[in-house]
Write an enzyme that holds these catalytic residues in place. Structure first.
Site, short mmCIF file in Angstrom:
data_model
loop_
_atom_site.label_atom_id
_atom_site.label_comp_id
_atom_site.label_asym_id
_atom_site.label_seq_id
_atom_site.Cartn_x
_atom_site.Cartn_y
_atom_site.Cartn_z
N ARG A 185 0.91 -1.43 0.06
CA ARG A 185 0.03 -0.17 -0.25
C ARG A 185 0.77 1.23 -0.11
NH1 ARG A 185 -4.10 -1.18 4.81
NH2 ARG A 185 -2.65 -2.77 5.16
N THR A 232 2.50 -13.92 11.29
CA THR A 232 3.59 -13.30 12.19
C THR A 232 4.08 -14.70 13.00
OG1 THR A 232 1.49 -13.07 13.52
CG2 THR A 232 2.59 -11.04 12.55
N GLY A 242 8.68 -3.69 12.70
CA GLY A 242 9.43 -2.51 12.18
C GLY A 242 8.81 -1.44 11.52
N GLY A 301 -7.28 -7.13 15.90
CA GLY A 301 -7.53 -8.45 16.65
C GLY A 301 -7.97 -8.04 18.14
N ARG A 322 43.61 44.90 -13.33
CA ARG A 322 42.55 44.91 -14.36
C ARG A 322 42.81 45.87 -15.52
NH1 ARG A 322 39.23 48.67 -9.78
NH2 ARG A 322 40.25 50.78 -10.39
#
Length: 452
Positions: free
Chosen positions: A15, A79, A101, A136, A437
């Site tokens: 996603r 998991t 993570g 859950g 110059r």
């Protein structure tokens, strides 16, 4: 008992709409996984294990400077399966803390509480949400004891009304995990091995389940898409702003500051809007930072004033200096007390002496400027011949006229003056005037170009 922290970082993060592994996306300039590892690193005696999968080599390369033990989850089977990949490297007498993570705002204090609650027990971090959709649910009995976790897709209508949900973070002795994980089943709506199923196993085995909650729900929020990442970025920056104001910093707008590293401040510091601080930045007492500055790995001394739109990187600025607006200090720039670098000036790997001024439209590179010198507008130290860098030295009290080019290696002595428009290729002695110059010619009757 040793502590083994297992961080799950194998997910693709589809996603995010990115080829970059999700845990490498950045919050406050640091990969998400880096925040989690930093929080766990502060736990006493912790060894860190990271389970990787998608983009595994990229993740390894990002953290080569840390003492991590890696485990690879070749297939994404849930998991429980992920944690099982790390267990062979963990001793039976260890306590295992499972982290994620992509949960970057987790606090060390919360994790320490989990560890303390997991001695001969299972510690579970839960959170109560107004809208628990997607999480859950924590199922308790009549005695308010945790009995199980039921995932959203497997929950009954009654269970879906429960607002206490699982964060996924838990801790328990490794000997329990090594007994329970092989018994997990994938007979569920996802067809995965849920780590959460060990809760019911713990209850069945008479192992206490201790539920704790974090200081706030944002501490355990994960990142699944760009919107969530942006929301957590603002939450993180809000925390940084609060901390700075508690230390006495005056922020023009706490919602418009970004700290991407460590910002150390003295007393009476003020920071205007839109400023970004990266790496290690130190602001001494009475430092005033104008709007829209970027400061990276630098130290600013007492009373320094930074006008708007400056970029300062790996520089050291002494007391009472004034910078900007639109000044750039590159790595190796060093300013002595009271020096000034002004509008559209760039300084690289150079020392600007006490009270010296580099005010306008100037480049100073690989140079040493003494005290009380004045560098006129449009001056350039020509330090590069296409292959090698050379040094320019300008003495105390020297005056460099506007639009001058100093072709290094060259020295301008104390009190010397360089006439405006000069190209200096030879050393100028103390108190000498250098004029280099071309002779001016005025041509009468000259006709301007015309398109007729």
């Amino acid at each position: 008992m040793t502590l083994a922290v297992v961080t799950l970082a194998a997910g693709k993060g589809s996603r995010m709409k990115s080829d970059l592994p999700k845990v490498l996306h950045r919050l406050a300039g640091k990969p998400l996984l880096g925040h989690v590892l930093d929080a766990a690193e502060q736990l006493d005696g912790a060894t860190q294990h990271v389970v990787i999968g998608h983009g595994a080599e990229l993740v390894r390369e990002m953290f080569t400077d840390r003492p991590l033990t890696w485990a690879v989850q070749m297939e994404q089977k849930g998991t429980g399966h992920a944690v099982a990949q790390a267990l062979p490297d963990i001793s039976d007498d260890a306590l295992v803390l499972v982290l994620y993570g992509d949960v970057p705002l987790i606090r060390t204090e919360t994790l320490a509480g989990m560890v303390a609650a997991a001695e001969n027990a299972l510690a579970l971090l839960t959170v109560t949400l107004d809208d628990p959709t997607g999480y859950g649910r924590i199922v308790r009995n009549d005695k308010n004891e945790v009995q199980a976790i039921v995932e959203q897709k497997d929950a009954s209508d009654e269970q879906r009304q429960i607002c206490e949900v699982n964060t996924g973070i838990m801790a328990m002795p490794a000997r329990y995990l090594k007994r329970w994980l092989p018994a997990l089943s994938s007979d569920n709506a996802q067809g995965e091995y849920y780590l959460t199923d060990v809760i019911a196993m713990a209850v069945a085995d008479g192992v206490a389940v201790n539920a704790l909650q974090p200081s706030s729900a944002t501490e355990v929020e994960g990142v699944n898409d760009r919107r969530q990442l942006a929301a957590l970025e603002r939450e993180f920056q809000s925390q940084q702003a609060d901390s700075l104001m508690v230390q006495g910093v005056a922020l023009a707008d706490p919602a418009r500051i970004d700290v991407r590293g460590t910002l150390t401040v003295g007393r009476n510091v003020s920071i205007d809007v839109g400023c970004v601080f990266e790496g290690d930045v130190i602001l001494d007492d009475d430092v005033q930072i104008g709007a829209y500055n970027v400061i990276r790995n630098s130290k600013l001394g007492k009373g320094v004033q930074v006008e708007s739109f400056c970029h300062i990187e790996e520089a050291v600025v002494a007391q009472a200096c004034n910078l900007g607006p639109y000044a750039r200090l590159r790595p190796g720039a060093e300013l002595a007390d009271g020096a000034r670098v002004g509008n559209f000036c760039e300084v690289k790997k150079s020392l600007i002496g006490k009270g010296s001024k580099v005010n306008h439209l100037t480049y100073i590179g690989d140079a040493v400027i003494g005290e009380g010198a004045n560098i006129g507008a449009g001056t350039i130290t020509c330090n590069y011949d296409g292959v090698n860098k050379f040094r320019t030295e300008i003495g105390d009290g020297a005056f460099i006229g506007s639009n001058s080019s100093l072709v290094a290696p060259v020295t301008v002595g104390d009190g010397a003056t360089v006439a405006a428009g000069s190209t200096i290729t030879k050393d100028v002695g103390a108190d000498e005037l250098a004029v280099a110059r071309g002779k001016q010619r005025n041509i009468a009757g000259w006709k301007k170009p015309s398109d007729q």
